[in-house]
Design a protein around this motif. Sequence first.
Motif, PDB file in Angstrom:
ATOM      1  N   TRP A  34      -9.748  -4.516   1.431  1.00 52.73           N
ATOM      2  CA  TRP A  34      -8.859  -3.364   1.377  1.00 52.73           C
ATOM      3  C   TRP A  34      -8.551  -2.924  -0.056  1.00 52.73           C
ATOM      4  O   TRP A  34      -7.737  -2.025  -0.255  1.00 52.73           O
ATOM      5  N   ASN A 352      -2.782   0.961   6.352  1.00 50.79           N
ATOM      6  CA  ASN A 352      -3.077   0.856   7.782  1.00 50.79           C
ATOM      7  C   ASN A 352      -2.992  -0.565   8.307  1.00 50.79           C
ATOM      8  O   ASN A 352      -2.802  -0.788   9.500  1.00 50.79           O
ATOM      9  N   TYR A 381      -9.592   2.604   9.883  1.00 49.23           N
ATOM     10  CA  TYR A 381      -9.274   3.274   8.620  1.00 49.23           C
ATOM     11  C   TYR A 381     -10.442   4.142   8.154  1.00 49.23           C
ATOM     12  O   TYR A 381     -10.264   5.290   7.726  1.00 49.23           O
TER      13      TYR A 381
END
Length: 493
Positions: A34, A352, A381
């Motif tokens: 991420w 998210n 995402y």
Amino acid sequence: MVLLLFSSIAFCQTTFQKTFPDIDKYVDSIMKDWNLPGVALGIVYKDQLIYGKGYGFRDVEQKLPVKSTTLFPIASNTKLLTATAAVMLAEEGNLSLDKPVRTYMPSLTFSNDELNAKVTIRDMLSHRTGLPRYDGIWAGTDMTRKEAISKVVYMKPQLGFRDGYIYNNMMYAAAGAVMENVTGKSWEELIREKIFIPLQMTASVFTTGDTKKSGDYSIAYFEPDSTRRLLPKKYEAQTDALGPAGTIKSSVEDMSHWMIAQLNNGMYNGKQVISAKAIKETITPNTIADKEGKYDELSNSLYALGRIIQTYKGYKIVSHTGSIDGFYSSLLFVPGQSLGVFMVHNGSAGGNLRSVMALPVVDKLLGLSNTPWSQRYLEEYKKEKENNKRAEDSIKATKVNSTTPSHSLLSYVGNYTSLLYGKIKIELVNNALLMTFRQVQNPLIHFHYDQFLVNPEGTDMPRFRLSFSTNNKGEVDKITMMGNDQAEVFEKK
């Protein structure tokens, strides 16, 4: 019996400690997947912080590491502290959760007679008034909390009263204002007096200024493009007006004190800081937040007071998330196992993940089957980004090239006001239009005809589309602002 008790606790802690290397690997993996600059994690068992750790950087440029003492905005995890303080005030007889709220603050006015007559503190803290978010009221404003609350009268219902759940920060801010009204103390003073001081949460603060004074605080980052490079966020939506809905900044160390009290029926260091009855009140469901549920492992969610109640793989869990200005937090309890997990990170791309990022930690602590939560949400995402790109492209496709504004640029200059959102100032500087809104100046980029864009892609600033319109005389007299919140009309004065 005492020896057996301590032996049992020691055995559990030893069992949990064996999972810590796997938990570290999990955190490392989500940081990579991420693109998270930094993460802080705290795990509480019974009345102890058994694992508190920082990962990555709180300041990428300076290479300053995240620690268990690093301050992060906990955002909407503030709500449970506000709700708890409200319950404590109810126990003291200062207010009732179930009497019309205007009993305690007559100046708090809603948009219709039914809401004025019936809305209670419990309704406001359970997100069941039927009012939509209207986050544009508080975001980035210099209004006081009292001024922001005066806008409630202009908030139009989207659902019937108590007909459903709509998450609403403004209702929490208003509930805090009611608490201020009945006590004569600020919400900040109440939280400090009733929670921070008795729980020895000495590092926790309310303002960005006080956060920076600590010297040990995190910066948030965003991705301006597809290269995964990170830039520090400059725009700050969080304001004092938001207060009771989400302005607390805290650390893993301080949050562990809060978690210990939650897991031990309000007890901390041998003292009853919060009554067991108050803890139970905040954990009692008041409305259905999610009627269907998204995944088989998680039940549908119920909203209590600043908490979400669900079951997860057969265990009851109590949780909430927080999101503000590129910071995302998760506070999750497994009450039956005396476990609490607090996680927070400073990367916008990982927003998210916030609702499920603590679940793999629970899986590892309790020896549950592995569920690829991060991978699931990463796929979502990516699809969301693709959909946003398509939506962006479809808007661009509507652009009519080679058009010009219908009036001279000077005709657009002036002050435009909205009862909800305040003032937009349009100026002409160096033959270009400049907009000032919420103390932030931005050039207007011509889209087509009388429509202009504010803030291009690749910035962390809120993006708007402005559409100017004219009156019967052909004079420019209105702006319709379209953004993430409801479209709002500003009239020229």
